[in-house]
Design an enzyme around this catalytic site. Structure first.
Site, PDB file in Angstrom:
ATOM      1  N   ARG A 173       1.154  -1.041  -0.101  1.00 44.75           N
ATOM      2  CA  ARG A 173       0.096   0.468   0.391  1.00 44.75           C
ATOM      3  C   ARG A 173       0.902   1.243  -0.197  1.00 44.75           C
ATOM      4  O   ARG A 173       0.355   2.190   0.478  1.00 44.75           O
ATOM      5  CB  ARG A 173      -0.880   0.009   1.194  1.00 44.75           C
ATOM      6  CG  ARG A 173      -2.419  -1.745   1.138  1.00 44.75           C
ATOM      7  CD  ARG A 173      -2.800  -1.407  -0.308  1.00 44.75           C
ATOM      8  NE  ARG A 173      -3.483  -2.750  -0.108  1.00 44.75           N
ATOM      9  CZ  ARG A 173      -3.616  -3.342  -0.680  1.00 44.75           C
ATOM     10  NH1 ARG A 173      -2.661  -3.647  -1.135  1.00 44.75           N
ATOM     11  NH2 ARG A 173      -4.485  -4.004  -0.296  1.00 44.75           N
ATOM     12  N   CYS A 217     -10.657   0.810   3.234  1.00 44.57           N
ATOM     13  CA  CYS A 217     -10.167   0.726   4.699  1.00 44.57           C
ATOM     14  C   CYS A 217      -9.433   1.314   5.456  1.00 44.57           C
ATOM     15  O   CYS A 217      -8.730   2.019   4.467  1.00 44.57           O
ATOM     16  CB  CYS A 217      -9.037  -0.886   4.331  1.00 44.57           C
ATOM     17  SG  CYS A 217     -10.058  -2.098   4.493  1.00 44.57           S
ATOM     18  N   GLU A 288      -3.842   3.778   6.637  1.00 45.08           N
ATOM     19  CA  GLU A 288      -3.976   3.322   5.306  1.00 45.08           C
ATOM     20  C   GLU A 288      -4.440   4.527   4.264  1.00 45.08           C
ATOM     21  O   GLU A 288      -4.136   5.095   3.347  1.00 45.08           O
ATOM     22  CB  GLU A 288      -4.563   2.278   4.343  1.00 45.08           C
ATOM     23  CG  GLU A 288      -4.582   1.964   3.187  1.00 45.08           C
ATOM     24  CD  GLU A 288      -4.686   0.596   2.647  1.00 45.08           C
ATOM     25  OE1 GLU A 288      -5.625   0.867   2.129  1.00 45.08           O
ATOM     26  OE2 GLU A 288      -4.914  -0.627   3.913  1.00 45.08           O
TER      27      GLU A 288
END
Length: 294
Positions: A173, A217, A288
């Site tokens: 990520r 998320c 994130e």
């Protein structure tokens, strides 16, 4: 917006007014994000070409204005006070050239379109190709890094550089483009054989709260193999709420906007989740989600 915003917006309009494309002063950013949260920017510019985007960045830098990119507005939390500078939308950068198994797309192409054409592992992820590359978006079926052939991005000097996959610095990520804030302009992808996307989309619909505004998320999964959602769930935090920001009952790694959530509500809830999980499990959940200005 804070005092002086009008002067800043007018100054940005003067700097950019001769460039092609749409330019709006004191633009409310909440409607441009999947969270539907955030204040106003001094200006929002939608360049129609990669050259126009590069020129806008060069001008903003030379006049001391902060700037940032905005793709599909997912994975993003904009402060209630807004952004005191220039926001560059990639909505106009939707070039598409296909040759065999290779695809060259502009940063503003919706990720859903690329998924339908041959990046099936990314099915159901919102946002645009540029943002997906910057954060190395993916699912349990794979990430976009696995299909990248090259990435064109703008260097701090104003020059466009073509990065090979090895130069992109892809990690979980994350990427060089996110870490160094290098605007992604275009991407070359190697397509996979097309598959039926319906099972993947049904899987995401069952596991995620798609009926409420969110940024996807919020936390990265920790490296020990446990998922952030599982840890949050085990702490009994589903349904935890501050203002109109709530930890989803459907998926604990989602914070949803019940209608009038503020960025400050979300951040307070993030703090509560992190503090609780580290107290219960000794694991600090890293974001994130990108919080603008941090």
């Amino acid at each position: 917006m804070e005092a002086g915003a009008g002067d800043g917006a007018r100054a940005l309009l003067r700097i950019l007014r001769d460039l092609p494309g749409g330019l709006r002063a004191e633009e409310l950013l909440a409607p441009h994000t999947t969270f539907r949260i955030g204040g106003r920017a001094f200006a929002l510019y939608e360049p129609p070409t990669e050259d126009a985007l590069a020129e806008a960045v060069v001008r903003a830098r030379s006049h001391g204005f902060p700037w940032r990119m905005l793709g599909g507005g997912s994975k993003l939390l904009i402060p209630d006070r807004g952004f005191p500078g220039l926001v560059l939308s990639t909505a106009g950068l939707r070039s598409w050239h296909e040759e065999g198994e290779f695809l060259r797309v502009g940063a503003g192409v919706p990720l859903a379109r690329v998924a339908r054409r041959g990046a099936w592992a990314l099915a159901g992820i919102p946002g645009t190709v540029g943002g997906a590359v910057a954060m190395n978006a993916g699912t349990r079926h794979g990430s976009i890094a696995e299909q990248v052939v090259w990435v064109q991005a703008l260097l701090p000097t104003g020059r466009v550089h073509t990065f090979s996959p090895a130069e992109c610095g892809f990690t979980y990520r994350d990427s060089l483009f996110r870490r160094l804030r290098l605007p992604v302009l275009a991407v070359g992808l190697r397509l996979q054989p097309c598959q039926d996307l319906a099972p993947f989309l049904r899987e995401r619909a069952k596991s995620q709260p798609l009926g409420l505004p969110s940024a996807g998320c919020v936390f990265r999964n920790p490296p020990d193999g446990r998922s952030a959602g599982w840890l949050i769930d085990q702490c009994g935090l589903k349904g935890a709420r501050i203002g109109d920001a709530v930890v989803s009952e459907h998926h604990a790694n989602f914070i949803c906007n019940l209608g009038h959530a503020r960025a400050s509500d979300v951040l307070e809830l993030v703090d509560r989740v992190q503090d609780t999980v580290v107290s219960e499990f000794g694991v600090w959940l890293k974001l994130e989600l990108e919080v603008v200005g941090e």
